[in-house]
Design a protein around this motif. Structure first.
Motif: not given
Length: 633
Positions: A64-70, A111-114
């Protein structure tokens, strides 16, 4: 396709990459690479490449791909390729990712990309993406190529490139190689092969098990403010400057506060009055605006809006205390990790703020974000945790005191009125202390379904109904730091399935209210880590139905091992009317090597076997004929 053939096919993806693979591996990270380049104190880029082979459906999480950005970071490029064998089956673009905004937050651009691939196993996915950082870099991205159990690692590399002369702090089990090329200093870590890890109950901190790198610049520029985290003293000085000027309140409000506490005789009484005002007039909202969520909103802003995050509510409470002449100290901690990483001070380790009020020999710890918690209660997210007191002269590492393990308790006293048909009416008194009380805060105001689930979850029989007769707590007195948090709740529960009837015998559970310890594993790879010691003690008194006697009961010799003790007994009362079963299980905090797991397993098995056992009641011989006649009729 057989398992061995399946693994051979999957491993053929990884030709040339050494993989130390444990039995039962579900996924393999063949290669993982992170290259972070700090272009200036205000920004940088991080390029990631990764190849993951999923062998079984249980290993899907590893892919799984999960990335938090702000507002300080953005996903500037992304691509992925998914292969089945050697065949490319799909290309994934940035537009294919799902995105969700952070919930319960006033954060800007947070938020989060997934993305979660879904296709038959085995398959391989290759990721390549770049994250851009702006407005300051206070910490470098964390590198942890394996975080999912039963995932092996072939090879991994982490590179942190900074302008020449930039001092870097880091924490990892491996030391980096440092390369200097005149313009940049490059820190490089290499890992692998790594066989993966098994998820085991009561494991140590995962950071002690998997390859990981934490790193940061010792001095930084962040959202227009400069600071140092070379030491916790420097870090605390920077936070103190951020908080400077935030304690001002409206003069009329200050006069109102002073009037409210006019009749108070002690500091604790003043704190209680203001804490009640805090929880009545504010609510918690996560806020990440401004300096990355590190600068609190001014106290006057919280007063007028009625909301704030942990740091803003703490500042508001501190301002109210100051207005009535009570000194307090602001501090930050991590609610997930008990200990700060040794020798490594960084902003990234902190996720929570609170207050403390020194009062003579005692200190009152104030959680400002959870109004339902009793004042002064040191909840499980802070008790025993290291924290940093934020003072103008600099930060000071302290430990928020935990309650003593010797008094940590979960127990029952149960009276069971058993019928010859196996039904029962149970009168239960449950007593819990310390962090066990957290489920019972505001208990009587919760809905009936919540109360039922909390009181009957895990019972060894199906409850037909539930009646709560009394609830007691000492939450109103917890400003006394010597007081142990405690809840006592009495309730009744009926059931038609308490015992099993077979002919002239009744098989009665020894203790259907007990907690069972995990012991099924015959071997263990990681140490047994008991974070908090505890005593479980249950007394179950079963009234013997008329005409029955105790035929037999399980026996249990006392068990004493380094990690704890277990003692149990079952006997008939002097008048022959009751069977009394008593059990006491004590666990002792500590980290016990995997080689000592057989000792812990012996303890857990003894407790679980006894809890799961039965005692047997049989019909007296003089009553058997009468019973037979009544059955014939």
């Amino acid at each position: 396709m057989g398992r061995c053939r399946l693994l051979f096919w999957a491993l053929s993806f990884l030709v040339g990459i050494p993989v130390l693979q444990a039995a039962g591996t579900d996924a393999i990270v063949g290669n993982s690479s992170m290259e972070f380049r700090m272009m200036s104190p205000d920004g940088g880029t991080c390029r990631w490449t990764e190849s993951i082979t999923v062998l079984t459906p249980s290993g899907a999480d590893a892919a799984d791909f999960l990335l938090h950005t702000d507002s300080f970071s953005s996903l500037s490029s992304f691509s992925a390729k998914i292969y089945s064998g050697d065949r490319l089956v799909r290309k994934v673009r940035l537009s294919d990712l799902s995105y969700t905004e952070s919930s319960s937050s006033l954060a800007d651009d947070s938020g989060f990309y997934y993305f979660s691939p879904s296709l038959p196993c085995p398959y391989r996915i290759e990721y390549e993406y770049t994250v851009s950082y702006r407005k300051g870099v206070a910490v470098f991205p964390t590198f942890a190529p394996v975080t999912v159990p039963r995932t092996a690692l072939g090879q991994a590399s982490c590179s942190v490139c900074v302008p020449s002369g930039t001092e870097v702090s880091w924490w990892s089990a491996s030391s980096p190689e440092k390369i200097q090329d005149g313009k940049y200093d490059i820190y490089q870590w290499k890992f692998g092969p790594f066989p993966g890890f098994e998820h085991e109950d009561m494991m140590p901190d995962i950071r002690e098990i998997v390859p990981v790198v934490y790193s940061c610049p010792q001095t930084f520029s962040y959202a227009g403010t400069g600071g140092s985290q070379k030491s916790w003293k420097d870090f605390g000085r920077w936070l103190s400057l951020l908080n400077d000027g935030s304690l001002q309140l409206d003069d009329a409000f200050v006069s109102e506060l002073r009037s409210d506490v006019g009749g108070c005789r002690t500091v604790a009484e003043k704190v209680r009055v203001l804490y009640d005002r805090l929880r009545a007039s504010t609510r918690y909202v996560s806020i990440q605006l401004g300096i990355g969520g590190y600068r609190p909103s001014p106290a006057e802003y919280v007063r007028t809006t009625g909301f704030g995050d942990c740091k803003s509510l703490s500042i508001f409470m501190q301002a109210m205390l100051k207005a009535v002449g009570v000194s307090s100290e602001y501090l930050v901690t991590n609610t997930d990790d008990i200990r700060l990483l040794p020798g490594y001070s960084s902003i990234g380790q902190m996720n929570h703020a609170l207050l403390c009020v020194p009062d003579g020999k005692d200190t009152l710890w104030i959680e400002c974000t959870a109004p339902s918690l009793p004042l002064g209660y040191r909840h499980s997210g802070i008790a025993g945790h290291q924290a940093v007191l934020v003072k103008p002269e600099g930060g000071e590492v302290t430990v928020i005191p935990a309650y003593p393990d010797s008094l940590r308790f979960f127990g029952h006293k149960v009276k069971v009125d058993l019928t010859a048909g196996g039904a029962a009416h149970c009168e239960v008194q449950r007593t819990v202390t310390e962090d066990f009380i957290e489920d019972y805060v505001s208990f009587m105001s919760k809905d009936a379904d919540f109360r039922r689930r909390l009181l009957t979850s895990g019972l060894g029989f199906h409850p037909d109904n539930l009646t709560i007769s009394s609830f007691e707590d000492n939450f109103g007195s917890l400003t006394d730091s010597s007081l142990l948090p405690q809840v006592k709740i009495s309730y009744a529960v009926d059931t038609d399935t308490y015992a099993k009837v077979s002919g002239t015998r009744i098989f009665v559970p020894m203790n259907p209210f007990a907690r069972i310890l995990p012991w099924s594993r015959s071997e263990r790879k990681s140490p047994v880590h008991i974070v908090r010691g505890v005593t479980f003690r249950d007394t179950v008194i079963v009234r013997v139905p008329d005409g029955y006697v105790l035929e037999g009961a399980a026996e249990c010799a006392p068990v004493t091992v380094p990690s704890g003790t277990f003692r149990a007994s079952a006997e008939v009362s002097d008048d022959g009317k009751n069977v009394i079963a008593i059990q006491e299980l004590k666990l002792i905090a500590g980290e016990y090597p995997a080689a000592e797991y057989p000792d812990f397993r012996r303890l857990a098995k003894a407790a679980s076997d006894f809890y799961g056992s039965f005692f047997v009641l049989s019909l007296k011989k003089e009553n058997m004929n009468q019973t037979d006649i009544s059955i014939d009729k």
